[in-house]
Design a protein around this motif. Structure first.
Motif, PDB file in Angstrom:
ATOM      1  N   THR A   1      26.255 -45.353  19.751  1.00  0.00           N
ATOM      2  CA  THR A   1      26.598 -46.065  18.509  1.00  0.00           C
ATOM      3  C   THR A   1      27.878 -46.899  18.642  1.00  0.00           C
ATOM      4  OG1 THR A   1      27.936 -44.213  17.682  1.00  0.00           O
ATOM      5  CG2 THR A   1      25.587 -44.243  17.065  1.00  0.00           C
TER       6      THR A   1
ATOM      7  N   ARG B   1      21.297 -41.643  13.695  1.00  0.00           N
ATOM      8  CA  ARG B   1      20.750 -42.265  12.476  1.00  0.00           C
ATOM      9  C   ARG B   1      21.790 -42.265  11.355  1.00  0.00           C
ATOM     10  NH1 ARG B   1      17.073 -45.486  11.990  1.00  0.00           N
ATOM     11  NH2 ARG B   1      18.874 -46.504  11.107  1.00  0.00           N
TER      12      ARG B   1
ATOM     13  N   GLU C   1      25.531 -49.310   8.217  1.00  0.00           N
ATOM     14  CA  GLU C   1      24.709 -50.284   7.493  1.00  0.00           C
ATOM     15  C   GLU C   1      25.221 -50.474   6.065  1.00  0.00           C
ATOM     16  OE1 GLU C   1      20.569 -49.880   8.977  1.00  0.00           O
ATOM     17  OE2 GLU C   1      20.051 -50.332   6.884  1.00  0.00           O
TER      18      GLU C   1
ATOM     19  N   ARG D   1      20.435 -55.688   9.612  1.00  0.00           N
ATOM     20  CA  ARG D   1      20.088 -55.213  10.959  1.00  0.00           C
ATOM     21  C   ARG D   1      20.321 -56.259  12.051  1.00  0.00           C
ATOM     22  NH1 ARG D   1      14.496 -52.447   9.358  1.00  0.00           N
ATOM     23  NH2 ARG D   1      14.456 -54.422   8.212  1.00  0.00           N
TER      24      ARG D   1
ATOM     25  N   ALA E   1      22.774 -55.653  15.169  1.00  0.00           N
ATOM     26  CA  ALA E   1      22.262 -55.763  16.538  1.00  0.00           C
ATOM     27  C   ALA E   1      23.178 -56.671  17.360  1.00  0.00           C
ATOM     28  CB  ALA E   1      20.835 -56.294  16.525  1.00  0.00           C
TER      29      ALA E   1
ATOM     30  N   ARG F   1      26.412 -54.918  18.183  1.00  0.00           N
ATOM     31  CA  ARG F   1      26.267 -53.946  19.289  1.00  0.00           C
ATOM     32  C   ARG F   1      26.186 -54.659  20.629  1.00  0.00           C
ATOM     33  NH1 ARG F   1      22.363 -51.354  15.335  1.00  0.00           N
ATOM     34  NH2 ARG F   1      23.887 -50.250  14.066  1.00  0.00           N
TER      35      ARG F   1
ATOM     36  N   ASP G   1      23.319 -50.913  23.376  1.00  0.00           N
ATOM     37  CA  ASP G   1      21.962 -51.324  23.031  1.00  0.00           C
ATOM     38  C   ASP G   1      21.871 -51.646  21.534  1.00  0.00           C
ATOM     39  OD1 ASP G   1      19.003 -50.901  24.518  1.00  0.00           O
ATOM     40  OD2 ASP G   1      18.961 -50.910  22.302  1.00  0.00           O
TER      41      ASP G   1
ATOM     42  N   ASP H   1      19.478 -51.303  19.579  1.00  0.00           N
ATOM     43  CA  ASP H   1      18.697 -50.295  18.840  1.00  0.00           C
ATOM     44  C   ASP H   1      19.033 -48.903  19.389  1.00  0.00           C
ATOM     45  OD1 ASP H   1      16.854 -48.604  17.677  1.00  0.00           O
ATOM     46  OD2 ASP H   1      15.140 -49.965  17.984  1.00  0.00           O
TER      47      ASP H   1
ATOM     48  N   ALA I   1      16.197 -46.081  19.663  1.00  0.00           N
ATOM     49  CA  ALA I   1      15.207 -46.358  20.704  1.00  0.00           C
ATOM     50  C   ALA I   1      15.832 -46.168  22.085  1.00  0.00           C
ATOM     51  CB  ALA I   1      14.664 -47.776  20.551  1.00  0.00           C
TER      52      ALA I   1
END
Ligand code: AOS
Ligand code: ZN
Ligand code: ZN
Ligand code: ZN
Length: 388
Positions: free
Chosen positions: A56, A300, A307, A345, A349, A352, A358, A360, A363
């Motif tokens: 994260t 999550r 978020e 999102r 993304a 990150r 990554d 995501d 994933a």
């Protein structure tokens, strides 16, 4: 106009602390469900927190719980954390899990029990001195079940005495955060049932004492963002224990039950300057992953806080203030709902990617094969502490 690079900088700077106990086995009062690959000791919990941070990029510390995370050498645990790329965060004492505490800890009518509880709190300050932790997170299970069981006033005085003794031990940048909870385990009175009680004690104690808001600890329908705004304005918001709830202290993944509430809380944080390091607001999680796999659940949760923060940062504050000033209720409200409706999102993304992780994280974690590795390496994981 929203400055996207300022939004990204604020998101990069936000730190979300995960709790060591969320990595261990947990359950309800009916059953603790064992999971595969669960950490066997404090070192492995730190390893898992480091994994969440690796995926994260914004979870660089882990809160400890004493005695669940008791080790011989806390300096060595801190060194281990550093080697893994994380730090040790808040220290959470436990004055609720021994027979002596049947009638409470620092509010117990028996002086010897109060002394024992106080000694444990002071021991935790000593641990902070070794780990370099800034915050002592205090939650008391103290209270009564029956009218007349004990003097409400005397219990408040006992609480004040203990808190002020602990406060006097703090040095440097150390703080104490006083968490409140409406009910449970006591059902008639809790000795710190609400933010007002916590606030009053913190005002008495002075600048090192701040209120800790656990989002699961209110009556249904309580306006939590009002509390957040009030405390931040008064410089008494020490931080959060984030989690979500449908009924009581459900300790579910933050943002799962009511993402709009989480957003409204983060809006008050953003508007009140609570993201600035100088505000000293600790964004911590306090959750139990009873039925879902723990590391991805924590990933999550971190992403959910991020978020909500991103959406709060997208509120057009100029438009909001102009609408408020002219009494344009609909436009003012739309400034919030438009931000909430934005799909952040893609922005996250991009952030990150800028941070070299990554885009995501969930994933990426699944693909990494990390779970298979810990499942095979760790047999017989430890319980978080409840029902152990
Ligand atoms: C209990 O309901 C509280 O939320 C505390 O923060 C507690 O100390 C934490 O769950 C770990 O014990
Ligand atoms: Zn809590
Ligand atoms: Zn709780
Ligand atoms: Zn909770």
């Amino acid at each position: 106009m929203i400055d996207q690079s300022a939004v990204k900088a604020a998101l990069r700077a936000q730190h979300i602390e995960t709790p060591s106990w969320a990595y261990g086995n947990s359950g309800t009062r009916f059953k603790v469900f064992a999971q595969e690959g669960v950490p066997r000791d404090a070192y492995e919990k730190v390893d898992d927190a480091a994994t969440v941070h690796r995926f994260t990029g914004v979870a660089p510390t882990v809160a400890l719980h004493i005695p669940w995370d008791r080790v011989d050498d806390y300096g060595d645990l801190a060194k281990h954390a550093k080697e893994r790329g994380v730090g040790l965060g808040a220290i959470n004492p436990n004055v609720f899990q021994e027979d002596d505490y049947r009638l409470g800890s620092v509010c117990n009518p028996d002086e010897a029990v109060r002394r024992k509880a106080l000694d444990h709190l002071l021991e935790c300050v000593e641990i902070m001195n070794v780990t370099g932790s800034r915050d002592l997170s205090l939650w008391f299970a103290d209270g009564t079940n029956y009218p007349g069981q004990d003097s409400i006033r005397a219990r408040q005085e006992r609480l004040s005495d203990a808190l002020s003794t602990v406060n006097d031990r703090l040095t440097g940048d150390q703080r104490m955060l006083l968490e409140y909870k409406l009910f449970e385990p006591a059902f008639y009175t809790m000795d710190v049932p609400d933010w007002g009680t916590s606030y009053a004690h913190c005002v008495d104690l002075g600048e090192r004492a701040k209120v800790l808001v656990d989002t699961g600890h209110h009556a249904p329908g309580t306006n939590i963002e009002f509390i957040v705004s009030f405390l931040l304005h008064r410089d008494k918001l020490g931080g959060f224990h984030f989690n979500s709830r449908f009924y009581a202290d459900d300790d579910l993944m933050v943002g799962a039950a009511d993402p709009y509430q989480l957003f409204r809380i983060m809006v008050e944080i953003v508007l009140g300057g609570g993201l600035d390091a100088s505000a000293g607001v600790a964004f911590m999680l306090d959750q139990c992953h009873n039925i879902e796999p723990k590391i991805p659940a924590l990933i999550r949760s971190v992403l959910n806080v991020q978020e909500a923060t991103a959406k709060a940062l997208l509120v057009d504050q100029d438009a909001l203030r102009a609408a408020q000033q002219t009494g344009d209720v609909l436009t003012a409200n739309a400034a919030l709902t438009d931000a909430f409706a934005t799909d952040v999102r893609p922005l996250l993304a991009e952030l990150r990617e800028d941070m070299g992780i990554d885009p995501d994280p969930i994933a990426a974690y699944r693909r990494s094969g990390h779970f298979e590795t810990i499942r095979d390496a760790r047999k017989g994981g430890a319980a978080a502490g409840w029902g152990a």
